[in-house]
Design a protein around this motif. Structure first.
Motif, PDB file in Angstrom:
ATOM      1  N   UNK A 348      -0.207 -42.852  26.065  1.00 53.35           N
ATOM      2  CA  UNK A 348      -0.360 -44.120  25.330  1.00 53.35           C
ATOM      3  C   UNK A 348      -1.590 -44.911  25.770  1.00 53.35           C
ATOM      4  N   UNK A 349      -2.322 -44.394  26.727  1.00 47.89           N
ATOM      5  CA  UNK A 349      -3.504 -45.080  27.238  1.00 47.89           C
ATOM      6  C   UNK A 349      -4.712 -44.146  27.199  1.00 47.89           C
ATOM      7  N   UNK A 350      -5.238 -43.823  26.017  1.00 46.75           N
ATOM      8  CA  UNK A 350      -6.487 -43.061  25.941  1.00 46.75           C
ATOM      9  C   UNK A 350      -7.674 -43.957  26.285  1.00 46.75           C
ATOM     10  N   UNK A 351      -8.853 -43.359  26.298  1.00 45.47           N
ATOM     11  CA  UNK A 351     -10.055 -44.133  26.599  1.00 45.47           C
ATOM     12  C   UNK A 351     -11.178 -43.688  25.670  1.00 45.47           C
ATOM     13  N   UNK A 352     -11.903 -44.646  25.124  1.00 50.66           N
ATOM     14  CA  UNK A 352     -13.046 -44.348  24.266  1.00 50.66           C
ATOM     15  C   UNK A 352     -14.276 -45.050  24.825  1.00 50.66           C
ATOM     16  N   UNK A 353     -15.358 -44.301  24.953  1.00 51.91           N
ATOM     17  CA  UNK A 353     -16.643 -44.853  25.377  1.00 51.91           C
ATOM     18  C   UNK A 353     -17.591 -44.810  24.193  1.00 51.91           C
ATOM     19  N   UNK A 354     -18.178 -45.963  23.860  1.00 48.44           N
ATOM     20  CA  UNK A 354     -19.093 -46.032  22.715  1.00 48.44           C
ATOM     21  C   UNK A 354     -20.419 -46.651  23.149  1.00 48.44           C
ATOM     22  N   UNK A 355     -21.431 -46.395  22.341  1.00 45.21           N
ATOM     23  CA  UNK A 355     -22.767 -46.942  22.567  1.00 45.21           C
ATOM     24  C   UNK A 355     -23.158 -47.740  21.334  1.00 45.21           C
ATOM     25  N   UNK A 356     -23.635 -48.975  21.544  1.00 47.28           N
ATOM     26  CA  UNK A 356     -23.972 -49.860  20.428  1.00 47.28           C
ATOM     27  C   UNK A 356     -25.465 -50.139  20.404  1.00 47.28           C
ATOM     28  N   UNK A 362     -21.441 -49.014  16.521  1.00 45.24           N
ATOM     29  CA  UNK A 362     -20.975 -48.272  17.686  1.00 45.24           C
ATOM     30  C   UNK A 362     -20.876 -46.780  17.378  1.00 45.24           C
ATOM     31  N   UNK A 363     -21.454 -45.998  18.285  1.00 42.89           N
ATOM     32  CA  UNK A 363     -21.363 -44.538  18.177  1.00 42.89           C
ATOM     33  C   UNK A 363     -20.404 -44.046  19.251  1.00 42.89           C
ATOM     34  N   UNK A 364     -19.255 -43.462  18.860  1.00 40.97           N
ATOM     35  CA  UNK A 364     -18.336 -42.950  19.888  1.00 40.97           C
ATOM     36  C   UNK A 364     -18.972 -41.782  20.639  1.00 40.97           C
ATOM     37  N   UNK A 365     -19.030 -41.894  21.949  1.00 44.66           N
ATOM     38  CA  UNK A 365     -19.624 -40.856  22.788  1.00 44.66           C
ATOM     39  C   UNK A 365     -18.547 -39.968  23.389  1.00 44.66           C
ATOM     40  N   UNK A 399     -26.230 -38.860  25.191  1.00 42.28           N
ATOM     41  CA  UNK A 399     -26.333 -40.046  24.346  1.00 42.28           C
ATOM     42  C   UNK A 399     -27.642 -40.729  24.705  1.00 42.28           C
ATOM     43  N   UNK A 400     -28.284 -41.379  23.743  1.00 45.28           N
ATOM     44  CA  UNK A 400     -29.642 -41.858  23.932  1.00 45.28           C
ATOM     45  C   UNK A 400     -29.744 -43.369  23.705  1.00 45.28           C
ATOM     46  N   UNK A 401     -29.504 -44.164  24.761  1.00 42.90           N
ATOM     47  CA  UNK A 401     -29.584 -45.623  24.618  1.00 42.90           C
ATOM     48  C   UNK A 401     -31.031 -46.091  24.491  1.00 42.90           C
ATOM     49  N   UNK A 410     -13.086 -48.879  25.589  1.00 43.10           N
ATOM     50  CA  UNK A 410     -11.840 -49.308  24.945  1.00 43.10           C
ATOM     51  C   UNK A 410     -10.687 -48.507  25.529  1.00 43.10           C
ATOM     52  N   UNK A 411      -9.776 -49.195  26.223  1.00 36.28           N
ATOM     53  CA  UNK A 411      -8.585 -48.549  26.767  1.00 36.28           C
ATOM     54  C   UNK A 411      -7.581 -49.623  27.162  1.00 36.28           C
ATOM     55  N   UNK A 412      -6.312 -49.239  27.176  1.00 35.09           N
ATOM     56  CA  UNK A 412      -5.259 -50.121  27.670  1.00 35.09           C
ATOM     57  C   UNK A 412      -4.888 -49.790  29.110  1.00 35.09           C
ATOM     58  N   UNK A 413      -5.585 -48.830  29.721  1.00 35.26           N
ATOM     59  CA  UNK A 413      -5.279 -48.464  31.102  1.00 35.26           C
ATOM     60  C   UNK A 413      -5.444 -49.668  32.016  1.00 35.26           C
ATOM     61  N   UNK A 414      -4.418 -50.054  32.764  1.00 33.70           N
ATOM     62  CA  UNK A 414      -4.504 -51.278  33.578  1.00 33.70           C
ATOM     63  C   UNK A 414      -5.407 -51.131  34.793  1.00 33.70           C
ATOM     64  N   UNK A 415      -5.725 -49.899  35.202  1.00 32.16           N
ATOM     65  CA  UNK A 415      -6.520 -49.710  36.422  1.00 32.16           C
ATOM     66  C   UNK A 415      -7.971 -49.358  36.124  1.00 32.16           C
ATOM     67  N   UNK A 416      -8.455 -49.656  34.923  1.00 36.70           N
ATOM     68  CA  UNK A 416      -9.839 -49.369  34.581  1.00 36.70           C
ATOM     69  C   UNK A 416     -10.781 -50.101  35.544  1.00 36.70           C
ATOM     70  N   UNK A 417     -11.705 -49.343  36.124  1.00 33.17           N
ATOM     71  CA  UNK A 417     -12.662 -49.890  37.088  1.00 33.17           C
ATOM     72  C   UNK A 417     -14.044 -49.362  36.752  1.00 33.17           C
ATOM     73  N   UNK A 418     -15.076 -50.150  37.022  1.00 32.65           N
ATOM     74  CA  UNK A 418     -16.449 -49.734  36.750  1.00 32.65           C
ATOM     75  C   UNK A 418     -17.350 -50.142  37.914  1.00 32.65           C
TER      76      UNK A 418
END
Length: 424
Positions: A348-356, A362-365, A399-401, A410-418
């Motif tokens: 129930x907690x997937x993760x999506x990384x996108x580049x804008x 937004x391009x889903x990477x 991906x080419x920023x 984008x995620x509902x994971x409560x322990x997301x860290x960066x």
């Protein structure tokens, strides 16, 4: 290995300009890691190949050196020094590589020797092994050395006329005197045809990992399409005696990396672990765009390999955690050129990384999920995105920023860290 180009992966191995592909000669000599690679310093195009060279004591800070093996007019290497490996042969670092005089069909295995610095090399003017006399074998390349029960062997990738790959085996207790021992692996096993479909097996690697023999092959197949087109497979199995030689008997296998950017890896089996680098091709860039930036392709971060229940798994080398500097707020757009994400995926907690871009398109990477609780690590460095989901094969994405791009998580994971990444 620095650049103002926002797409340039400044923490990875690659020179500031030119073409790069296969990692070669990966070794650790006197406590120093050496990574060579196919390299054209004069153009971001795949031609005029020599061996580029970097070294490090910590897998983080890489010193660039002059090219190691070079093309020499009028010799067997005048049309390129291609893929090979390095062994410490009785105290003498020795490269065993593919030398091309005119075209790939006449490639020979050749030797070069250096002192313990691996900076200056003496290349032999003759080959140690020419292509086999068997007319059914159309291509032979990419020697790799391994030791089994005290004996030294070399394998090479090969292809047969009609499109059947093979791994050729040679006895090589003396590196300058090989004995042909037939095929270590052919195409007859149904598991092999399912897992490693190819016309030519390139860049073979063979090592004992966690008590199991692991064979890695890069799949060159002109007819393939989709995610397995020119990808990399592994086979886990056993080595058995077969007449004067050996035969590899596979028991399981799969893809080593699940994205089409990853190719031609090389491993080094060390006493404490096995490390691997691959190269990541440019995807989504035209040749004109590549020419404009002046560089093409990059080596991955080093990966540690383990075999778990017959599956070959990869994770980032443990040293890479030292790249973590200040923490970032992953709920806000990220503008860093190099950063890391960690989280726990659940069904129930997937993760999506996108580049804008500037228009916020937004391009889903990466779209990551797991059918059970699993740790995910995402390492971003310029245009390199390397994804590791616990229990799954890694993904090497591109991906080419631009200078104005932002990354979004984008995620509902409560322990997301960066974390922002930089050299310590």
């Amino acid at each position: 290995m620095t650049s103002s180009d926002p797409t340039f992966p400044g923490l990875h191995i690659r020179p500031a300009a030119g073409w790069l592909n296969d990692p070669n000669g990966v070794c650790r000599i006197d406590g120093r890691y050496h990574v060579f690679f196919q390299y054209n310093p004069d153009s971001p195009r795949h031609r005029d190949i020599v061996w580029g060279h970097v070294s490090s004591t910590d897998l983080l800070h890489w010193a660039e050196h002059p090219p190691g093996l070079v093309r020499r007019a009028g010799t067997i290497s005048q049309n390129g020094c291609w893929t090979g490996c390095i062994v410490d042969d009785g105290g003498v670092p020795t490269a065993i590589y593919t030398a091309v005089h005119d075209h790939a069909g006449n490639a020979e295995a050749a030797l070069a020797r250096s002192d313990r610095s691996l900076i200056t090399w003496t290349q032999d003017d003759h080959g140690v092994m020419a292509p086999p006399n068997d007319p059914a074998i159309s291509d032979v390349r990419d020697p790799f050395v391994f030791v089994h029960e005290g004996r030294r062997y070399v394998i090479q990738g090969a292809g047969r006329a009609g499109g059947e790959p093979s791994i050729l085996l040679y006895g090589a207790d003396r590196l300058d005197d090989w004995t042909e021992l037939g095929a270590l692996l052919d195409y007859s096993d149904p598991l092999v045809r399912e897992v490693a479909r190819s016309e030519i097996w390139e860049c073979p690697n063979l090592a004992l990992i966690d008590g199991r023999w692991v064979l890695i092959v890069s799949l060159w197949d002109s007819t393939a399409s989709g995610p397995r087109a020119n990808s990399v497979s592994y086979l886990v199995g056993e080595l058995i005696t077969d007449g004067p030689g050996l035969r590899f008997v596979p028991e399981s296998g799969g893809q080593l990396d699940v994205d089409g950017s990853f190719y031609a890896p090389q491993l080094v089996a060390l006493p404490d672990r096995t490390l691997l680098w691959g190269f990541a091709r440019e995807l989504g860039r035209t040749q004109e765009q590549i020419d404009a930036v002046g560089w093409a392709s990059v080596l991955t971060y080093p990966r540690e390999l383990n075999v778990v229940d017959g599956v070959l798994l990869s994770r980032p080398a443990r040293e890479l955690t030292a790249l973590r500097r200040s923490e970032l707020d992953p709920t806000h757009p990220i503008r860093e050129q190099a950063f890391e994400l960690t989280a726990t995926l659940t069904p129930t907690h997937p993760l999506t990384l996108t580049l804008s871009d500037l228009s916020e398109v937004r391009s889903p990477i990466a779209q990551l999920s797991s059918d059970k609780s699993a740790e995910v690590r995402v390492l971003v460095d310029g245009s390199m995105v390397e994804v590791y989901v616990e229990g799954q094969q890694p993904q090497t994405l591109r991906a080419y920023p631009t200078a104005d791009s932002t990354w979004h998580v984008d995620t509902l994971a409560p322990d997301l860290t960066a974390w922002r990444h930089a050299l310590p």
